[in-house]
Scaffold this motif. Structure first.
Motif, PDB file in Angstrom:
ATOM      1  N   GLY A 131      76.249   7.259  89.366  1.00 34.91           N
ATOM      2  CA  GLY A 131      76.644   7.825  90.642  1.00 34.91           C
ATOM      3  C   GLY A 131      78.126   7.977  90.886  1.00 34.91           C
ATOM      4  N   CYS A 188      67.496  13.657  89.743  1.00 30.65           N
ATOM      5  CA  CYS A 188      68.499  12.729  90.273  1.00 30.65           C
ATOM      6  C   CYS A 188      68.096  12.201  91.646  1.00 30.65           C
ATOM      7  N   ARG A 201      61.826  12.950  87.160  1.00 28.77           N
ATOM      8  CA  ARG A 201      63.038  12.186  86.835  1.00 28.77           C
ATOM      9  C   ARG A 201      64.298  12.833  87.414  1.00 28.77           C
ATOM     10  N   TRP A 215      59.013   2.452  85.418  1.00 26.93           N
ATOM     11  CA  TRP A 215      59.867   3.429  86.096  1.00 26.93           C
ATOM     12  C   TRP A 215      59.274   3.829  87.454  1.00 26.93           C
ATOM     13  N   PRO A 219      71.678  21.269  87.730  1.00 30.35           N
ATOM     14  CA  PRO A 219      72.708  20.235  87.543  1.00 30.35           C
ATOM     15  C   PRO A 219      72.182  18.827  87.821  1.00 30.35           C
ATOM     16  N   PHE A 220      71.140  18.711  88.651  1.00 26.84           N
ATOM     17  CA  PHE A 220      70.583  17.394  88.957  1.00 26.84           C
ATOM     18  C   PHE A 220      69.270  17.152  88.212  1.00 26.84           C
ATOM     19  N   THR A 265      79.977  11.277  87.712  1.00 24.60           N
ATOM     20  CA  THR A 265      79.454  12.631  87.904  1.00 24.60           C
ATOM     21  C   THR A 265      80.075  13.296  89.133  1.00 24.60           C
ATOM     22  N   LEU A 277      66.473   2.640  86.578  1.00 24.43           N
ATOM     23  CA  LEU A 277      65.810   3.934  86.760  1.00 24.43           C
ATOM     24  C   LEU A 277      66.100   4.968  85.670  1.00 24.43           C
ATOM     25  N   ARG A 325      61.175   3.468  90.949  1.00 28.54           N
ATOM     26  CA  ARG A 325      61.544   4.682  91.686  1.00 28.54           C
ATOM     27  C   ARG A 325      61.018   4.566  93.125  1.00 28.54           C
ATOM     28  N   LYS A 343      62.493   9.686  77.614  1.00 30.50           N
ATOM     29  CA  LYS A 343      63.911   9.997  77.417  1.00 30.50           C
ATOM     30  C   LYS A 343      64.223  10.017  75.920  1.00 30.50           C
ATOM     31  N   ARG A 390      64.990  14.667  75.892  1.00 29.14           N
ATOM     32  CA  ARG A 390      63.662  14.053  75.941  1.00 29.14           C
ATOM     33  C   ARG A 390      63.121  13.887  74.534  1.00 29.14           C
TER      34      ARG A 390
HETATM   35  C1  HEM Z   1      77.360  15.510  90.999  1.00 27.61           C
HETATM   36  C2  HEM Z   1      76.798  14.326  90.894  1.00 27.61           C
HETATM   37  C3  HEM Z   1      75.562  14.022  90.073  1.00 27.61           C
HETATM   38  C4  HEM Z   1      74.983  14.733  89.066  1.00 27.61           C
HETATM   39  C5  HEM Z   1      75.440  16.068  88.471  1.00 27.61           C
HETATM   40  C6  HEM Z   1      73.816  13.978  88.635  1.00 27.61           C
HETATM   41  C7  HEM Z   1      72.961  14.392  87.638  1.00 27.61           C
HETATM   42  C8  HEM Z   1      71.803  13.726  87.290  1.00 27.61           C
HETATM   43  C9  HEM Z   1      70.823  14.225  86.352  1.00 27.61           C
HETATM   44  C10 HEM Z   1      70.928  15.540  85.575  1.00 27.61           C
HETATM   45  C11 HEM Z   1      69.813  13.314  86.289  1.00 27.61           C
HETATM   46  C12 HEM Z   1      68.528  13.440  85.468  1.00 27.61           C
HETATM   47  C13 HEM Z   1      68.675  12.904  84.085  1.00 27.61           C
HETATM   48  C14 HEM Z   1      67.457  13.202  83.236  1.00 27.61           C
HETATM   49  O1  HEM Z   1      66.525  13.841  83.677  1.00 27.61           O
HETATM   50  O2  HEM Z   1      67.456  12.772  82.070  1.00 27.61           O
HETATM   51  C15 HEM Z   1      70.165  12.215  87.168  1.00 27.61           C
HETATM   52  C16 HEM Z   1      69.399  11.089  87.353  1.00 27.61           C
HETATM   53  C17 HEM Z   1      69.782  10.029  88.151  1.00 27.61           C
HETATM   54  N1  HEM Z   1      70.866   9.988  88.998  1.00 27.61           N
HETATM   55 FE1  HEM Z   1      72.228  11.455  89.264  1.00 27.61          FE
HETATM   56  N2  HEM Z   1      73.738  12.838  89.373  1.00 27.61           N
HETATM   57  C18 HEM Z   1      74.763  12.822  90.273  1.00 27.61           C
HETATM   58  C19 HEM Z   1      75.011  11.874  91.231  1.00 27.61           C
HETATM   59  C20 HEM Z   1      74.288  10.711  91.408  1.00 27.61           C
HETATM   60  C21 HEM Z   1      74.551   9.712  92.416  1.00 27.61           C
HETATM   61  C22 HEM Z   1      75.657   9.813  93.481  1.00 27.61           C
HETATM   62  C23 HEM Z   1      73.656   8.695  92.207  1.00 27.61           C
HETATM   63  C24 HEM Z   1      73.477   7.391  92.972  1.00 27.61           C
HETATM   64  C25 HEM Z   1      74.239   6.991  93.951  1.00 27.61           C
HETATM   65  C26 HEM Z   1      72.812   9.077  91.085  1.00 27.61           C
HETATM   66  C27 HEM Z   1      71.779   8.322  90.578  1.00 27.61           C
HETATM   67  C28 HEM Z   1      70.876   8.761  89.625  1.00 27.61           C
HETATM   68  C29 HEM Z   1      69.755   7.959  89.150  1.00 27.61           C
HETATM   69  C30 HEM Z   1      69.405   6.536  89.580  1.00 27.61           C
HETATM   70  C31 HEM Z   1      69.053   8.761  88.231  1.00 27.61           C
HETATM   71  C32 HEM Z   1      67.775   8.382  87.464  1.00 27.61           C
HETATM   72  C33 HEM Z   1      66.582   8.850  88.285  1.00 27.61           C
HETATM   73  C34 HEM Z   1      65.239   8.575  87.637  1.00 27.61           C
HETATM   74  O3  HEM Z   1      65.076   8.748  86.418  1.00 27.61           O
HETATM   75  O4  HEM Z   1      64.317   8.194  88.384  1.00 27.61           O
HETATM   76  N3  HEM Z   1      73.224  10.303  90.629  1.00 27.61           N
HETATM   77  N4  HEM Z   1      71.365  12.498  87.782  1.00 27.61           N
END
Ligand code: HEM
Length: 460
Positions: free
Chosen positions: A269, A404, A402, A107, A396-397, A272, A99, A111, A82, A337
């Motif tokens: 969570g 979401c 890594r 990590w 978007p996710f 977003t 996480l 995970r 990161k 990153r």
């Molecule tokens: C519209 C809603 C959401 C968007 C747009 C979003 C977006 C993202 C993105 C872009 C990442 C990756 C970050 C990276 O690669 O640097 C991420 C990671 C993550 N998100 Fe989401 N997220 C959303 C909702 C949620 C929800 C509802 C939760 C939990 C209840 C959540 C938990 C996480 C976690 C724990 C990570 C880290 C995962 C890892 O590195 O293993 N997110 N999210």
């Protein structure tokens, strides 16, 4: 000996560094970026798909092409950690080695342990909580009310995440946790991501209060964990799942790891999801055609009753609206990153230690991949179109290892809340309240989104 073997092996020329703006001799591009973040990241694309610049003492690359983004987050993910801004002491104080911020083996284990808590059948059980809370929120709304719909969505998703994490009915602390947690993320909201490099060590009042709140929240979370460990009950919430999780050797998460994951899930969570909903109401209010189709689907599928899990597969247009909102207003508008070893991207040399940024905000509005990219057009999301799109033209996710973990949770919550609220109300923007973008840690409306509430009379 043949001729080819007799020649000295030509040394392969090193790839050149990418072109890019020079900026100020001391600050580099820091001031340009801070002054007009979106204008700057859009203008940089004029240099090409791979652009190099300097933020103070840090070299950064911006990547705009889906193939290069895929290389960093997925195919060559092992060579990247990161970015520096996500490792700031302030952020680490908040989420520790959860996480979002941990790396390598730590990590990987976390995970694996957290994954079952996000399993579909477990998440499906939260559908009723989501619609109940939405119903409760709107029960006091009246025709003609003027509301900040963004603030309402923040409060609603906060209640939902606290309930699904701690099952607030059994924990008297849940409300307090929610209040302190939302205060605690405030210092991050006012700062564009890269600015953290500069001021994360300053002993400001905000930072002192932040530390005070962080200590308070730690005490509460540790107490909830202890109580739950003693009772041994499965409350059906995310915390119960995290407590139950263990690796092959039977080792569970310790208290500190649990605390870090709870904070991470809260932080990642809640805002977003609230933002996607807020931008959805904002876009719908300006597009009567789309709104009409949205309402027609709600009438057809629900006919006035609350949506359930079983309705999700039929609320297809609502889901397309959600996708299109996250294309135009991605809550996470950038991924960052750091290159561990030197590598090559798009024909350019990327030295070790380079900060690499990829922007959903720009690539998801790129005319090479989306026709009429600035138009809000949910109909574009047909199955054929989705399948034909380069994988990282829409992210978007995030993606790769890594990606979401809450993707399914979020999509379910967004569709259920859009349907529950959209069934009863529609919103008009107030002409004297312009909506301004604020690229903070996520993509916020700077002064909220003020709307007039209208009750729908045609919902069944
Ligand atoms: C519209 C809603 C959401 C968007 C747009 C979003 C977006 C993202 C993105 C872009 C990442 C990756 C970050 C990276 O690669 O640097 C991420 C990671 C993550 N998100 Fe989401 N997220 C959303 C909702 C949620 C929800 C509802 C939760 C939990 C209840 C959540 C938990 C996480 C976690 C724990 C990570 C880290 C995962 C890892 O590195 O293993 N997110 N999210």
């Amino acid at each position: 000996m043949n001729k080819a073997e007799s020649l000295p092996v030509a040394k392969r020329a090193r790839a050149p560094l990418a072109p890019g703006p020079k900026g100020n001799p001391i600050l580099g591009v820091m001031a340009d970026f801070s002054r007009d973040t979106f204008g700057f990241i859009e203008r940089c694309r004029d240099y090409g798909d791979v652009v190099r610049m300097r933020f103070l003492y840090l070299t950064a690359y911006f990547l705009y092409h889906p193939d290069d983004i895929e290389y960093v987050v997925s195919t060559n993910a092992k060579n990247f950690i990161k970015s520096r801004n996500q490792r700031s002491p302030l952020f680490q104080r908040l989420v520790g080695h959860g996480l979002l911020t941990s790396e390598g083996e730590v990590w990987k284990r976390q995970r694996r342990l957290a994954q079952p808590a996000f399993h579909r059948h477990r998440i499906n059980a939260y559908a009723e909580t989501m619609t109940d809370y939405a119903q409760r929120t709107i029960s006091t709304w009246r025709e003609g009310d003027i509301r900040d719909i963004h603030r309402d969505m923040m409060r609603l998703t906060l209640e939902i995440v606290v309930k699904t994490l701690f099952n607030s009915d059994v924990s008297a602390d849940a409300d307090k946790v929610g209040r302190v947690l939302s205060r605690i993320v405030a210092p991050f909201a006012g700062q564009a991501t890269l600015k953290w490099i500069m001021d994360n060590r300053l002993p400001t009042t905000t930072h002192r209060l932040f530390n005070q709140d962080a200590r308070e929240i730690d005490l509460i979370i540790y107490r909830i964990i202890n109580e739950r460990r003693r009772s041994g009950r499965d409350e059906g919430d995310l915390l119960s799942m995290l407590l139950k999780a263990h690796d092959e050797d039977g080792i569970h998460m310790n208290d500190k790891q649990l605390r870090d994951e709870v904070m991470t899930i809260f932080l990642a969570g809640h805002e977003t999801t609230a933002l996607t909903l807020s931008w959805a109401w904002y876009l719908l209010a300006q597009d009567p055609e789309t709104e009409k189709k949205f309402h027609a689907e709600l009438v057809e599928v629900l006919g006035g009753r609350l949506p359930t899990m079983e309705d999700l597969s039929r609320l297809q247009y609502t889901e397309m609206i959600a996708r299109e909102c996250m294309r135009l207003y991605p809550p996470a508008y950038a991924l960052g990153r750091e290159a561990v070893k030197e590598c090559e991207i798009g024909g350019f040399r990327v030295p070790a230690g380079t900060q690499v940024f990829m922007f959903q905000w720009v690539t998801q509005r790129d005319a090479r991949f989306f026709t009429q990219p600035e138009r809000f057009y949910p109909e574009r999301w047909t199955e054929d179109f989705s399948n034909s799109l380069p994988k990282y033209a829409y992210f978007p996710f995030g993606g790769g290892p890594r990606a979401c973990i809450g993707n399914y949770f979020a999509m379910m919550e967004i569709v259920l809340l859009l349907a529950t609220i959209g069934q009863r109300f529609r919103f008009s923007l107030l002409p004297d309240h312009p909506v301004m973008l604020m690229p903070a840690m996520s993509l916020r409306p700077r002064d909220g989104i003020r709307v007039a509430v209208e009750q729908r009379r045609d919902s069944n």
